[in-house]
Design a protein around this motif. Structure first.
Motif, PDB file in Angstrom:
ATOM      1  N   TYR A   1      31.432  55.551  95.959  1.00  0.00           N
ATOM      2  CA  TYR A   1      32.414  55.831  94.893  1.00  0.00           C
ATOM      3  C   TYR A   1      33.728  56.372  95.465  1.00  0.00           C
ATOM      4  N   ASN A   2      33.626  57.283  96.446  1.00  0.00           N
ATOM      5  CA  ASN A   2      34.828  57.942  96.993  1.00  0.00           C
ATOM      6  C   ASN A   2      35.383  57.181  98.201  1.00  0.00           C
TER       7      ASN A   2
ATOM      8  N   TYR B   1      34.966  64.382  99.460  1.00  0.00           N
ATOM      9  CA  TYR B   1      33.606  64.055  99.026  1.00  0.00           C
ATOM     10  C   TYR B   1      32.950  63.090 100.001  1.00  0.00           C
TER      11      TYR B   1
ATOM     12  N   ALA C   1      27.996  58.806  97.169  1.00  0.00           N
ATOM     13  CA  ALA C   1      29.274  59.494  97.384  1.00  0.00           C
ATOM     14  C   ALA C   1      30.169  58.692  98.327  1.00  0.00           C
TER      15      ALA C   1
ATOM     16  N   GLY D   1      29.356  72.815  96.962  1.00  0.00           N
ATOM     17  CA  GLY D   1      28.596  72.568  95.736  1.00  0.00           C
ATOM     18  C   GLY D   1      28.856  71.193  95.138  1.00  0.00           C
ATOM     19  N   PHE D   2      29.317  70.235  95.971  1.00  0.00           N
ATOM     20  CA  PHE D   2      29.604  68.886  95.452  1.00  0.00           C
ATOM     21  C   PHE D   2      28.347  68.146  95.028  1.00  0.00           C
ATOM     22  N   PHE D   3      27.213  68.477  95.653  1.00  0.00           N
ATOM     23  CA  PHE D   3      25.991  67.692  95.487  1.00  0.00           C
ATOM     24  C   PHE D   3      24.903  68.433  94.711  1.00  0.00           C
TER      25      PHE D   3
ATOM     26  N   VAL E   1      27.101  64.117  89.132  1.00  0.00           N
ATOM     27  CA  VAL E   1      28.544  63.907  89.043  1.00  0.00           C
ATOM     28  C   VAL E   1      28.867  63.450  87.619  1.00  0.00           C
TER      29      VAL E   1
ATOM     30  N   PHE F   1      34.850  64.381  85.861  1.00  0.00           N
ATOM     31  CA  PHE F   1      35.347  64.722  87.213  1.00  0.00           C
ATOM     32  C   PHE F   1      35.663  63.452  87.985  1.00  0.00           C
ATOM     33  N   ALA F   2      34.820  62.396  87.751  1.00  0.00           N
ATOM     34  CA  ALA F   2      34.941  61.169  88.547  1.00  0.00           C
ATOM     35  C   ALA F   2      35.048  59.985  87.588  1.00  0.00           C
TER      36      ALA F   2
HETATM   37  C1  LIG Z   1      29.532  63.946  95.030  1.00  0.00           C
HETATM   38  C2  LIG Z   1      30.761  63.401  94.406  1.00  0.00           C
HETATM   39  O1  LIG Z   1      31.046  62.206  94.516  1.00  0.00           O
HETATM   40  C3  LIG Z   1      31.576  64.281  93.638  1.00  0.00           C
HETATM   41  C4  LIG Z   1      31.248  65.586  93.298  1.00  0.00           C
HETATM   42  C5  LIG Z   1      32.301  66.080  92.565  1.00  0.00           C
HETATM   43  C6  LIG Z   1      32.381  67.422  92.021  1.00  0.00           C
HETATM   44  C7  LIG Z   1      31.295  68.289  92.112  1.00  0.00           C
HETATM   45  C8  LIG Z   1      31.445  69.575  91.599  1.00  0.00           C
HETATM   46  C9  LIG Z   1      32.618  69.982  91.014  1.00  0.00           C
HETATM   47  C10 LIG Z   1      33.646  69.054  90.970  1.00  0.00           C
HETATM   48  N1  LIG Z   1      33.551  67.797  91.460  1.00  0.00           N
HETATM   49  C11 LIG Z   1      33.246  65.068  92.442  1.00  0.00           C
HETATM   50  N2  LIG Z   1      34.441  65.098  91.790  1.00  0.00           N
HETATM   51  C12 LIG Z   1      35.197  63.958  91.844  1.00  0.00           C
HETATM   52  C13 LIG Z   1      34.766  62.821  92.516  1.00  0.00           C
HETATM   53  C14 LIG Z   1      33.526  62.821  93.159  1.00  0.00           C
HETATM   54  N3  LIG Z   1      32.790  63.988  93.094  1.00  0.00           N
END
Ligand SMILES: CC(=O)c1cc(-c2ccccn2)c2ncccn12
Length: 121
Positions: A86-87, A93, A83, A30-32, A36, A40-41
């Protein structure tokens, strides 16, 4: 008699809905599914200027904002590229985005879209 051409997006939206279901099913964690958030980020909204996620794509489809499948594919690719920007590569991710992008590229390969388009004309 042949069917009258539907100038609305019925066929296109049915096709995009089908692709959305297949692709979002691949995102088991469920990340996408939703945008965002910065909580969380950290700093996400400063780094990613054009955010995209499956819920936004679905909304655009319902509002007839896609003129063709290629425009939908561009939003899908944008979501995965965000994604992978950033990551870092060693994160879940980044790796999930790379895998999802590979699936989408196979599913929406140009040749496939052309032959599909010819089959519904
Ligand atoms: C897609 C993405 O970059 C992403 C989704 C999440 C995310 C998506 C749902 C629940 C929690 N975190 C996220 N969290 C930290 C860093 C990056 N992300």
């Amino acid at each position: 008699p042949t069917k009258p051409p539907q100038d609305d997006n019925t066929n296109l939206n049915a096709c995009i809905d089908h692709l959305l279901r297949i692709l979002s099913r691949k995102d088991k964690e469920g990340f996408f599914q939703y945008p965002v958030t910065d909580q969380f980020a950290p700093g996400y909204s400063q780094i990613i200027l054009r955010p995209m996620d499956f819920s936004t794509m679905r909304k655009k489809m319902v509002q007839d904002e896609y003129a063709n499948v290629l425009e939908f594919r561009s939003d899908f690719e944008l979501m995965c590229e965000n994604a992978m920007k950033y990551n870092r590569p060693d994160t879940i991710y980044w790796q999930a985005a790379k895998k999802l992008l590979a699936t989408g590229s196979k599913l929406m390969h140009k040749d496939k879209l052309i032959s599909f388009r010819r089959s519904v004309e």
